[in-house]
Design an enzyme around this catalytic site. Structure first.
Site, PDB file in Angstrom:
ATOM      1  N   MET A  30       0.834  -1.199   0.000  1.00  0.00           N
ATOM      2  CA  MET A  30       0.000   0.000   0.000  1.00  0.00           C
ATOM      3  C   MET A  30       0.872   1.253   0.000  1.00  0.00           C
ATOM      4  O   MET A  30       0.397   2.349   0.312  1.00  0.00           O
ATOM      5  CB  MET A  30      -0.945   0.014   1.198  1.00  0.00           C
ATOM      6  CG  MET A  30      -2.021  -1.051   1.120  1.00  0.00           C
ATOM      7  SD  MET A  30      -3.554  -0.604   1.973  1.00  0.00           S
ATOM      8  CE  MET A  30      -2.965  -0.264   3.619  1.00  0.00           C
ATOM      9  N   GLY A  31       2.145   1.086  -0.354  1.00  0.00           N
ATOM     10  CA  GLY A  31       3.028   2.241  -0.425  1.00  0.00           C
ATOM     11  C   GLY A  31       3.555   2.679   0.922  1.00  0.00           C
ATOM     12  O   GLY A  31       3.496   1.952   1.901  1.00  0.00           O
ATOM     13  N   LEU A  33       6.690   3.026   1.703  1.00  0.00           N
ATOM     14  CA  LEU A  33       7.550   1.866   1.879  1.00  0.00           C
ATOM     15  C   LEU A  33       8.685   2.112   2.868  1.00  0.00           C
ATOM     16  O   LEU A  33       9.239   3.206   2.945  1.00  0.00           O
ATOM     17  CB  LEU A  33       8.131   1.446   0.525  1.00  0.00           C
ATOM     18  CG  LEU A  33       7.097   1.150  -0.574  1.00  0.00           C
ATOM     19  CD1 LEU A  33       7.795   0.690  -1.840  1.00  0.00           C
ATOM     20  CD2 LEU A  33       6.084   0.111  -0.112  1.00  0.00           C
ATOM     21  N   ASP A  35      11.979  -0.356   5.240  1.00  0.00           N
ATOM     22  CA  ASP A  35      12.914  -1.465   5.064  1.00  0.00           C
ATOM     23  C   ASP A  35      12.226  -2.824   5.115  1.00  0.00           C
ATOM     24  O   ASP A  35      12.710  -3.789   4.513  1.00  0.00           O
ATOM     25  CB  ASP A  35      14.013  -1.408   6.129  1.00  0.00           C
ATOM     26  CG  ASP A  35      15.021  -0.298   5.874  1.00  0.00           C
ATOM     27  OD1 ASP A  35      15.013   0.257   4.749  1.00  0.00           O
ATOM     28  OD2 ASP A  35      15.816   0.016   6.782  1.00  0.00           O
ATOM     29  N   HIS A  37       9.337  -3.557   3.760  1.00  0.00           N
ATOM     30  CA  HIS A  37       8.892  -3.808   2.387  1.00  0.00           C
ATOM     31  C   HIS A  37      10.066  -4.205   1.495  1.00  0.00           C
ATOM     32  O   HIS A  37       9.928  -5.051   0.607  1.00  0.00           O
ATOM     33  CB  HIS A  37       8.227  -2.560   1.796  1.00  0.00           C
ATOM     34  CG  HIS A  37       6.950  -2.157   2.463  1.00  0.00           C
ATOM     35  ND1 HIS A  37       6.862  -1.056   3.269  1.00  0.00           N
ATOM     36  CD2 HIS A  37       5.705  -2.711   2.441  1.00  0.00           C
ATOM     37  CE1 HIS A  37       5.619  -0.935   3.709  1.00  0.00           C
ATOM     38  NE2 HIS A  37       4.901  -1.926   3.235  1.00  0.00           N
ATOM     39  N   GLY A 149       4.479 -10.062   4.148  1.00  0.00           N
ATOM     40  CA  GLY A 149       5.140 -10.006   5.440  1.00  0.00           C
ATOM     41  C   GLY A 149       4.419 -10.824   6.495  1.00  0.00           C
ATOM     42  O   GLY A 149       3.183 -10.864   6.542  1.00  0.00           O
ATOM     43  N   LYS A 151       4.355 -10.045   9.538  1.00  0.00           N
ATOM     44  CA  LYS A 151       3.824  -9.152  10.571  1.00  0.00           C
ATOM     45  C   LYS A 151       2.293  -9.184  10.578  1.00  0.00           C
ATOM     46  O   LYS A 151       1.671  -9.126  11.636  1.00  0.00           O
ATOM     47  CB  LYS A 151       4.328  -7.718  10.362  1.00  0.00           C
ATOM     48  CG  LYS A 151       3.842  -6.742  11.445  1.00  0.00           C
ATOM     49  CD  LYS A 151       4.586  -5.416  11.357  1.00  0.00           C
ATOM     50  CE  LYS A 151       4.172  -4.635  10.136  1.00  0.00           C
ATOM     51  NZ  LYS A 151       2.781  -4.120  10.249  1.00  0.00           N
ATOM     52  N   GLN A 155      -3.568 -12.068   8.079  1.00  0.00           N
ATOM     53  CA  GLN A 155      -3.690 -11.761   6.652  1.00  0.00           C
ATOM     54  C   GLN A 155      -2.958 -12.800   5.815  1.00  0.00           C
ATOM     55  O   GLN A 155      -3.472 -13.256   4.784  1.00  0.00           O
ATOM     56  CB  GLN A 155      -3.131 -10.370   6.378  1.00  0.00           C
ATOM     57  CG  GLN A 155      -3.055 -10.014   4.899  1.00  0.00           C
ATOM     58  CD  GLN A 155      -2.516  -8.619   4.674  1.00  0.00           C
ATOM     59  OE1 GLN A 155      -3.210  -7.647   4.888  1.00  0.00           O
ATOM     60  NE2 GLN A 155      -1.259  -8.514   4.249  1.00  0.00           N
ATOM     61  N   SER A 187       6.703  -0.557  10.410  1.00  0.00           N
ATOM     62  CA  SER A 187       5.349  -0.383   9.890  1.00  0.00           C
ATOM     63  C   SER A 187       5.206   1.018   9.321  1.00  0.00           C
ATOM     64  O   SER A 187       5.796   1.969   9.841  1.00  0.00           O
ATOM     65  CB  SER A 187       4.314  -0.588  11.008  1.00  0.00           C
ATOM     66  OG  SER A 187       3.021  -0.204  10.580  1.00  0.00           O
TER      67      SER A 187
END
Length: 284
Positions: A30-31, A33, A35, A37, A149, A151, A155, A187
């Site tokens: 979702m942009g 960004l 580290d 990502h 991820g 995290k 999901q 995050s």
């Protein structure tokens, strides 16, 4: 690196790479960004010939309009980071491109069970939005693999279930959490923290690891353990949102047959909703 905004042009490039026999990886984001990502991009780069990253703030997965409105949009900086990291294409569509008839008229994808339990119970519609956009991206890109991820533990479980149920021939790769030196999980929402809150934020991780140690020591009084953690979070200035200890494989309550547990934590600190998780081996 190509930057593409329309499905037509995206499909054209994917078709070309397919004809060349390239192995394609997808990194949905979702942009805004960071580290964390970039480790997804690195993992994709190591496993595939072509890396496609998507940058799309998905309105369908936000239950609060104010949260959607203030989510950072940093496309230029994101593209620069992705280019430096070796991505081959960025797909950055507008909401009108993804949902041309609006959200109310959009066909959606729902994963029964996982969409409505745990975090899904307090965020109705969130995982429907996740499953829908991921399905759209899978259909558009048809990747060999996709990196997500760890995290966002629930999901990731939901996306794996989605891939199985829908017959997607896509390897779903979970990438470990990236942390700051003080333990805070990286995050995009960490940017909402004030300087003072940023100093407090690692206590979420510290309390999670203390809880992990209690499980390691054989304590199985789950309700009591979670209430103790909630109270400590409140004392530290957090507002607990979701605290769970589940079977790591099924996300159901622990049973005598459980071999791994997962601690799932979410708490508000100021304007930031922080999430984290940790797996615990119950066999040692």
């Amino acid at each position: 690196m190509l930057i593409i905004e329309t499905p037509l042009l995206l499909r054209r490039e994917v078709r070309r790479w397919r004809q060349e026999g390239k192995r394609i990886a997808l990194v949905p984001t979702m942009g805004n960004l960071h580290d964390g990502h970039m480790t997804l991009v690195d993992e994709a780069r190591a496993r595939a010939d072509i890396v496609i990253a998507s940058v799309f703030v998905n309105p369908m997965q936000f239950e609060r309009p104010d949260d959607l409105a203030r989510y950072p949009r940093t496309l230029q900086e994101d593209c620069e980071k992705l280019n430096r990291r070796g991505a081959d294409l960025v797909f950055a569509p507008s909401p009108d491109v993804i949902y041309p008839n609006g959200l109310e008229s959009q066909t959606f994808v729902d994963v029964p069970g996982l969409s409505s339990m745990l975090e899904g119970a307090s965020r109705p519609g969130h995982f429907r939005g996740v499953a829908t956009i991921v399905s759209k991206l899978f259909n558009l890109v048809q990747p060999d693999l996709a990196c997500f991820g760890e995290k966002d533990y629930q999901q990731l479980a939901l996306i794996r279930q989605l891939a199985r149920d829908m017959g997607y021939d896509i390897d779903i790769v979970g990438v470990p959490i990236v942390r700051a030196k003080d333990g805070l999980a990286l995050s995009s929402r960490n940017g909402y923290l004030s300087a003072e809150e940023r100093q407090l934020a690692p206590q979420l991780y510290q309390l999670m690891m203390a809880l992990s140690a209690q499980l390691d020591n054989g304590d199985r009084q789950i309700d009591i353990l979670l209430e103790q953690v909630a109270e400590k979070l409140r004392e530290a200035g957090f507002t607990p949102d979701e605290l769970f200890i589940c079977d790591a494989d099924t996300l159901q309550p622990l049973s005598a047959a459980s071999t791994r547990a997962v601690i799932l934590m979410a708490a508000w600190l100021g304007k930031a909703r922080l999430i984290d998780n940790h797996q615990v081996d119950l066999t040692v």
